[in-house]
Structure formats: C-alpha cells, structure tokens
Design an enzyme around this catalytic site. Structure first.
Site, PDB file in Angstrom:
ATOM      1  N   GLY A  94      -7.785  -0.814   3.230  1.00  0.00           N
ATOM      2  CA  GLY A  94      -8.290   0.527   3.469  1.00  0.00           C
ATOM      3  C   GLY A  94      -7.819   1.122   4.779  1.00  0.00           C
ATOM      4  O   GLY A  94      -8.287   2.202   5.161  1.00  0.00           O
ATOM      5  N   ASP A  95      -6.917   0.417   5.480  1.00  0.00           N
ATOM      6  CA  ASP A  95      -6.395   0.930   6.746  1.00  0.00           C
ATOM      7  C   ASP A  95      -4.971   0.416   6.895  1.00  0.00           C
ATOM      8  O   ASP A  95      -4.375  -0.065   5.936  1.00  0.00           O
ATOM      9  CB  ASP A  95      -7.296   0.517   7.910  1.00  0.00           C
ATOM     10  CG  ASP A  95      -7.335   1.552   9.037  1.00  0.00           C
ATOM     11  OD1 ASP A  95      -6.268   2.115   9.339  1.00  0.00           O
ATOM     12  OD2 ASP A  95      -8.408   1.798   9.599  1.00  0.00           O
ATOM     13  N   ASP A  96      -4.415   0.501   8.098  1.00  0.00           N
ATOM     14  CA  ASP A  96      -3.028   0.106   8.303  1.00  0.00           C
ATOM     15  C   ASP A  96      -2.803  -1.346   7.884  1.00  0.00           C
ATOM     16  O   ASP A  96      -3.591  -2.232   8.224  1.00  0.00           O
ATOM     17  CB  ASP A  96      -2.644   0.274   9.774  1.00  0.00           C
ATOM     18  CG  ASP A  96      -2.841   1.707  10.263  1.00  0.00           C
ATOM     19  OD1 ASP A  96      -2.449   2.634   9.541  1.00  0.00           O
ATOM     20  OD2 ASP A  96      -3.386   1.877  11.362  1.00  0.00           O
TER      21      ASP A  96
END
Length: 476
Positions: free
Chosen positions: A257-259
């Site tokens: 859900g992120d980098d």
C-alpha cells in the site's frame, strides 16, 4: 489483484530456488534422531543449531511463544564466539510478540513455518523515536518495537525456505485510520546500529507498517523476499534502507500500500543534525505493484543525504510511479548520483516524478532555510506502456534540481492520458532519444549518444560479500 500477479511470483521464486541450487557447500552438523535436512545460502554458516521446540515453543497458532523465542535467543547467544548458532522454526503457526536477536545468529524458517505477530498491543513494548526523526511517524513520541528487532549486532541472518512472517496488520490499520494509536505502529523487521546483515528467502505478510527497516547499519543483503499487503493498507512500505551504507536489494517481489522500496535518511532538523546518509545502495530485479505509490522512492525523509544509488532491472505494474524523488523546503540534505537503468513499466500515472513541494514535517521547528540539493539523477533504457503522464518534475524556486539526464526512453501513453505528457518547473537537465519529447528544460542532445546517463563502471563493496552454502541436519 493477487490472482493476476501470481505468475510474477512464480517467476521470482523460481529464480530464488535456482540461486540456492547454484551455491557451493561448506559445512554440515548432524544432531541425530530423524533429521530434517536444511540447506541455504548465507554470508556465514553456523556451528550450532536448535529448534524453537527445544525451548518450549508450541506451534498451534494459539499459544503465545514470546518467552520461548527470547529464551532461545539468549541461550544460543552463548555460542557467538564458538561458530555461532541458528534457531530453526519448524512447520507450524508460532504466535509471538516482539523478540530481540543476537550477533552471529541465524533465524531459519521452515517452508511451512508461520510466525504470527500477536495482536495484543501489550505484547509490543514502546521505545524512543529514532534520533534522526525525533518524532513518531504516526503520533508524537515513541514507537512500538518491531516484531523482530536487534541493535548493535554483527553477523545476523534471517532466512528460510520461503517461510512466512505474518504481521496480522488489519487491527493496526484500523486503529491508525481511527486515530486511536498513542504511538507509531511497529515494523516486521528492524535492525539498528548493526552490520553484516542478511534477510532472504521469506514471505512477509500484512505488516502493521513498514516491512523491513535496516537503520544506521551497513553491509546489508536483502534478497528473494516476497512482501504482500493489501494495496489500500496504510504505510506498508516494502523495504526501507535508512541512514545505511553498502546495501544490496535483489530479486524481491513486493505488493504493498506504499512505496515498494523507500530510501531514507532522517527527517528535517533531526536528520540534518544526526547527519548519517544512505549511500552505496544497489537495487536489482525488483518487481513491484503499488497503485498509490512508487516502485522506488528517494525520500521524503532524506535530511541526512542519499548518494550513489544504482537501480537496475525494475518491473512495475499498476504502480503510481517508477522512480519518485520527494523532498521540500526544510528537509536539507541531498539526493545525488542516482543511476537508473532498465525499467519495464505498465499502467502508471507517472513514469518520472520528483517534487520539491513535499510537506509532512516532523514538527513546527523545521528550518525554512534548509534547502535540499537534488543533483545528478540519471535514467536510461526505460520502456513504459499505458501511462497517464510521462513526467512531473518540480524543483524548488531558487533551488532547482540539476544534472537530470534521460536517455533511450520510450513511453506509450494511455488513451486518456494528459494532453501535455510532461510538466517541468525549476529543473535543469539533458535528454536523448526520449519519446514523447520531454520539456525544454531537459535539453535535447539529439539521437542516442554512447555513454550518456551511464552507470558507474566500478563495483561497490557489497558485491565482494560471497554467499556460502550452509547445510545441516536437525531433529525436529
């Protein structure tokens, strides 16, 4: 999403197993009984082995094993000066709270072993914020310690036969969204002030926040890791090398859900004061899916500096951007000597994205005169399809991003792409053989030129660390 990407996982795991088969043998320890054969590649092999069962561990998914894990580590630490030790986690579901590792130590997960992170918040001690951050990421003050933690260690290996560490993060994500957390969420693995680290051949699921966080450390290899979290989960970064040097990340598959990889070095005035950069970092053969973030992000917490990062052979699908540079006024520090070669991208919002307008300050004490230096950013051999916008490149007024180089880039725009595929302000650079043609601030040098935006030719020290073939027989 997961069904569509299973074929990528199969390919990656195939590469991992091939690499294991190709390693050379070194040493074997036989403990008698009905032995279980272990074989893996590692920076060091161990003379002594034991099972978590030997310390009272019960893998029923219900019994809390925190004390068993810490007892095991404490007992095996006695062998640090006698060839080191490894703790084997057999098949089963091993519920545990946080536990600390020791030096000259291997944590090995059987292919059917699952470490389950306790959902009892009182099983997670609170520790101080990192000195280079001065502040929690989720809330002021301290942070919950990571599930697997260590500090001031040397020669630490966390590996297995693709065994699983499950952070059971849904409870944490819910508490975060409801603003009920008093402290920053825990990570799955964090090693601080340590050196000679290997994390390999594991599956990490549903971390409460970041998955793997080496910080203030050196000589780090992270390879063959599968990281999976819902693409809507908050801040579930894959791998975050933070104020570290001499690091290699290779053959990793990340859905988050992120980098997928976030390179960091401290936050605002705290990172400037601490002054420990991330440098000499290799990222190879990364496969990433992250619809709301980047395959590789540099920053935004980069106040200690980021230098000499070599990124090669990146595959990103349904990921918001390829390489993202995030900084802003008050960050200070630098991002320079970045080399990117060989990206294959499909369904992106941006291929290139960099901004000097990223906020999110640690507190109100940041210095408006602390301007970052962004310089020497090199991209070559990039192919992308179904892209909404080729690039959004925004430096800082009075502090432009300089030395940007792009060569041999082909971007296929989506049917509903932006009318102008490039947007550039406060940058300086050159380009060659880039389609669609970039903004005028990336001055066109004509047809493809030899040596333009090239990688450095010299190798980094991390490449000199050789993996050994370790094999054991252990009565499980």
């Amino acid at each position: 999403m997961m069904v569509k990407t299973d074929w990528l996982l199969v390919i990656l795991l195939g590469l991992v197993f091939l690499s294991l088969e190709g390693a050379e043998g070194r040493k074997e320890r036989i403990l008698g009984g009905s032995p279980y054969e272990l074989a893996y590649s590692a920076i060091n092999c161990r003379k002594h082995s034991a099972s978590i069962k030997d310390f009272g561990g019960i893998g029923d998914g219900k019994t809390l094993n925190t004390k068993a894990f810490q007892k095991a580590v404490n007992q095996l630490s006695k062998y640090a000066s006698d060839g080191g030790a490894q703790l084997v986690i057999p098949a089963g579901h091993w519920l545990t709270g946080s536990f600390n590792l020791t030096s000259h130590f291997t944590l090995f997960l059987h292919k059917d072993a699952v470490l389950l992170a306790s959902q009892e918040i009182n099983q997670w001690p609170v520790i101080d914020p990192l000195p280079s951050y001065g502040h929690g990421r989720d809330a002021p003050g301290g942070r919950y310690i990571s599930l697997i933690f260590g500090t001031n260690l040397t020669d630490v290996i966390i590996t297995g036969e693709n065994g699983t560490i499950d952070g059971q993060g849904a409870l944490w994500w819910q508490q975060f969204h409801m603003n009920k957390l008093k402290y920053t969420r825990p990570y799955l693995i964090e090693l601080m002030h340590s050196n000679k680290i290997q994390i390999s051949n594991l599956t990490l699921l549903n971390s409460p926040s970041w998955n793997i966080h080496p910080v203030y450390s050196s000589d780090i290899i992270i390879q063959g890791i599968t990281i999976l979290a819902p693409v809507t989960s908050p801040n579930t970064d894959g791998i975050d090398p933070d104020s570290c040097t001499n690091i290699k990340l290779e053959d990793n598959y990340i859905v988050s859900g992120d980098d997928c990889v976030a390179v960091k070095s401290g936050w605002d005035e705290y990172g400037i004061k601490y002054g420990k950069p991330t440098s000499h970092l290799i990222i190879k053969r990364l496969t990433c899916i992250s619809p709301y973030s980047a395959a590789v992000a540099l920053g935004s917490e980069m106040s200690g500096g980021i230098q000499d990062v070599r990124i090669q052979d990146i595959t990103a699908i349904q990921t918001e951007s390829g390489i993202r540079i995030k900084t802003g006024v008050g960050r200070g520090g630098y991002v320079k000597d970045i080399y990117v070669k060989g990206m294959k991208l499909h369904t992106m919002k941006w291929v290139f994205w960099m901004t000097g307008n990223y906020g999110s300050h640690a507190d109100t004490h940041w210095d408006p005169k602390a301007l970052p230096e962004i310089k020497g950013i090199n991209y070559r051999d990039v192919v992308a399809e179904n892209v909404s916008m080729a690039g959004q490149l925004d430096g800082i007024s009075g502090d432009p991003f300089t030395g940007i180089c792009m060569s041999n880039v082909t971007i296929g725009l989506a049917k509903k792409s932006k009318q102008n595929p490039w947007a550039c302000t406060n940058i300086e650079g050159i380009s060659s053989s880039v389609q669609p043609p970039p903004c005028k601030l990336l001055a066109d040098q004509g047809p493809k030129k030899s040596g333009m935006c090239d990688f450095p030719t010299e190798s980094l020290p991390i490449d000199s660390i050789e993996m050994q073939r370790c094999s054991y027989r252990l009565n499980l």
